[in-house]
Design a protein around this motif. Structure first.
Motif, PDB file in Angstrom:
ATOM      1  N   ARG A  22      26.928  31.429  29.121  1.00 54.76           N
ATOM      2  CA  ARG A  22      26.520  32.751  29.761  1.00 54.76           C
ATOM      3  C   ARG A  22      26.664  32.196  31.409  1.00 54.76           C
ATOM      4  N   HIS A  23      27.513  32.767  32.291  1.00 57.31           N
ATOM      5  CA  HIS A  23      27.910  32.374  33.356  1.00 57.31           C
ATOM      6  C   HIS A  23      28.324  33.510  34.327  1.00 57.31           C
ATOM      7  N   CYS A  24      27.446  33.731  35.150  1.00 53.97           N
ATOM      8  CA  CYS A  24      27.680  34.660  36.307  1.00 53.97           C
ATOM      9  C   CYS A  24      27.757  34.138  37.576  1.00 53.97           C
ATOM     10  N   GLY A  72      37.463  30.792  32.089  1.00 56.70           N
ATOM     11  CA  GLY A  72      36.724  30.975  30.791  1.00 56.70           C
ATOM     12  C   GLY A  72      36.370  32.406  30.414  1.00 56.70           C
ATOM     13  N   ASP A  73      34.926  32.495  30.006  1.00 56.40           N
ATOM     14  CA  ASP A  73      34.259  33.677  30.001  1.00 56.40           C
ATOM     15  C   ASP A  73      33.214  34.098  30.858  1.00 56.40           C
ATOM     16  N   MET A  74      33.555  33.322  32.072  1.00 57.06           N
ATOM     17  CA  MET A  74      32.666  33.615  33.152  1.00 57.06           C
ATOM     18  C   MET A  74      32.834  34.849  33.877  1.00 57.06           C
ATOM     19  N   ARG A  75      31.877  35.344  34.399  1.00 50.45           N
ATOM     20  CA  ARG A  75      31.639  36.742  35.047  1.00 50.45           C
ATOM     21  C   ARG A  75      31.704  36.449  36.550  1.00 50.45           C
ATOM     22  N   LEU A  76      32.827  36.481  37.210  1.00 46.37           N
ATOM     23  CA  LEU A  76      32.958  36.173  38.515  1.00 46.37           C
ATOM     24  C   LEU A  76      33.156  37.706  39.422  1.00 46.37           C
ATOM     25  N   ILE A  77      32.279  37.797  40.399  1.00 46.17           N
ATOM     26  CA  ILE A  77      32.109  38.859  41.262  1.00 46.17           C
ATOM     27  C   ILE A  77      32.337  38.401  42.801  1.00 46.17           C
ATOM     28  N   HIS A  78      33.270  38.861  43.394  1.00 50.60           N
ATOM     29  CA  HIS A  78      33.483  38.569  44.839  1.00 50.60           C
ATOM     30  C   HIS A  78      33.425  37.014  44.905  1.00 50.60           C
TER      31      HIS A  78
END
Length: 523
Positions: free
Chosen positions: A421-423, A436-442
């Protein structure tokens, strides 16, 4: 203290006979004194309200220990005087209001320009005029200023010509390699002396050998003349131009100023430790708080030696899952927790390692921090406004407005797979970071430039002006990412330039230049 003073004042007003009757030494109950103490609480509140009301009428910076007007009133004072507030600091905004009339009266003068820069940014500056750095031809009809104006005690002889050519007021271009040019120690009685406050120390200096070879080209000590530079001015180019005002500033010290005090860690806090740090234990939480944290006179405290907390005994963890919180301190060695949680607020930590198992609530929470290494192999880590100089090992990670120089991974090396779990939002990550499955925002992968990346050094983690705008203006609120977000270090340059645009002559422009050579001014 205020409650006691008012209660005693009321108690002394009544006749002595009633005080004697109430005195326990003479058989009294003391109820009369308790009654006055209760009334004094209300009087203290009324007195504090009146004092704050009086302070709210004066927007300037008060003396040490005195009350200041509330910050929310400053925009109203600014409207009355037609002042555009640009400083991110309350102290700077107070100076902008208090000095508005005087600055307008001296608009365009060097003294006002220097005062504005130092008030808005709360930084020491050394000022140079760009037109004095431009190569020109000497004119016969222009008289020379006396040598004493440049700090020379003896008049330069007119013979031989080689000596006369070294007159400090001559616009000579070719440097004289027979003598070095730079800053030297001086006395306050010297007419050419300048005073600079560096890390709390006031240093008096003057420029020597105006025509000599500059020992440190490009620094504030370099007064040699150059060909006009028509490029757009910034921290590196466009300095030698008649329309430039050069403001050399000291690089911010960051978390490691020279005057920071250092104490040793021990299981039982020593007397020297307790003089600098408050230890508060309540509600299953222990807080180590710098006594100056949150105050105008804040000064970091360095804590040496490895800190081991929440140690596991007989294979059983802490059943209460205790929380340890550190505020306004620098941990120069490893902080290790076998169980429990750790919270960091405005701290610099070499390494924080937590062995607790918790994927729901964070085992490491950090805000406004500089971290060299983070490790929570089986827990959740939450970072906000942090700079991580090395690797980040975490099973779950939530990060906002952070700078990661190293890789983010879930397992020990050589496995570099990212957390489950990665944001990560409004942050900087390494160019070779596996998403990977990271959620990257800006998120940006631009390379930050720092004055130093060595933990413990002065200006460690402080962004250099060469850092891309994607980082210096990449946070969610438009300011810089990382551990110095709340200090507005990158924003200060823009604030000074914007403020001075209203006080400089037409077409003049100020350039703010970070110069580490200011730290080497002779003491």
């Amino acid at each position: 203290m205020a409650d006691k003073n008012h209660a005693e004042t009321l108690y002394r007003i009544i006749p002595a006979v009633y005080r004697n009757r109430d005195n326990r030494q003479y058989g009294g109950s003391g109820d009369l004194k308790k009654y006055f103490t209760g009334n004094a609480v209300l009087l203290n509140q009324l007195h504090a309200t009146l004092e704050q009301l009086l302070a709210d009428h004066f927007p300037d910076n008060p003396q040490v220990g005195a009350l200041a007007c509330q910050d929310w009133l400053l925009p109203y004072f600014a409207d009355l005087l037609d002042v555009q507030l640009v400083s991110p600091f309350a102290k700077g905004r107070r100076d902008e209001i208090a000095s508005a009339v005087r600055w307008r009266q001296g608009k365009g003068t060097l003294r006002v320009i220097e005062e504005i820069a130092e008030s808005v940014a709360q930084l020491e500056v050394v000022l140079q005029e760009g037109w004095k750095r431009v190569a020109v031809t000497p004119r016969l009809d222009v008289p020379l200023l006396p040598e004493i104006h440049y700090g020379l005690t003896e008049t330069v002889s007119l013979t031989p010509p080689s000596v006369a050519a070294r007159h400090p007021d001559l616009p000579a271009v070719t440097p004289d390699f027979r003598c070095p040019s730079g800053a030297v120690k001086s006395s306050t009685s010297n007419p050419a002396a300048q005073q600079s406050k560096i890390d709390g120390d006031t240093r008096v200096w003057r420029q020597a050998s105006f025509h000599g070879a500059p020992c440190h080209p490009g620094s504030f000590e370099d007064v040699s003349r150059r060909t006009v530079d028509f490029r757009c001015g910034d921290w590196r180019t466009g300095h030698f131009h008649p329309d430039r005002i050069l403001l050399y500033t000291v690089p911010p010290a960051g978390f490691f100023p020279n005057q920071a005090q250092t104490v040793n860690w021990s299981a039982e806090p020593s007397e020297a430790f307790l003089r600098l740090v408050d230890v508060i234990t309540e509600n299953n939480k222990t807080t180590y708080r710098n006594k100056t944290f949150g105050k105008d006179n804040f000064a970091p405290v360095n804590i040496r030696r490895t800190i081991q907390l929440g140690q596991v005994e007989d294979g059983v963890g802490d059943p209460d899952f205790h929380t340890w919180r550190f505020e306004g301190v620098n941990l120069l060695n490893t902080l290790e927790l076998d169980s429990g949680r750790v919270e960091l607020k405005h701290c610099a930590v070499r390494k924080v390692e937590v062995h607790s198992i918790d994927k729901v609530s964070a085992v490491i929470t950090a805000q406004d921090c500089l971290l060299r290494q983070v490790q929570a192999a089986r827990g959740l880590v939450k970072l906000e406004y942090c700079t991580v100089l090395d690797s980040t090992l975490s099973e779950h990670l939530f990060a906002s407005d952070c700078i990661f120089l190293g890789l983010i991974h879930r397992h020990h090396l050589p496995d570099l797979s990212p957390p489950e779990r990665h944001c990560v939002r409004y942050s900087r990550i390494a160019r070779n970071q596996d998403a990977g499955d990271m959620r990257l925002i800006h998120v940006t992968r631009a390379l930050p430039v720092m004055f130093s990346t060595r933990f413990g050094d002065r200006s460690c983690g402080v962004l250099h002006p060469a850092t891309p705008n994607a980082i210096t203006h990449g946070a969610e609120d438009g300011t810089e990412m990382g551990g110095y977000h709340s200090d507005y270090l990158s924003f200060l340059v823009d604030a000074v330039v914007e403020k001075l645009s209203d006080y400089l002559p037409l077409d003049k422009r100020a350039l703010v230049i970070s110069d580490p050579r200011l730290l080497a001014i002779p003491e």
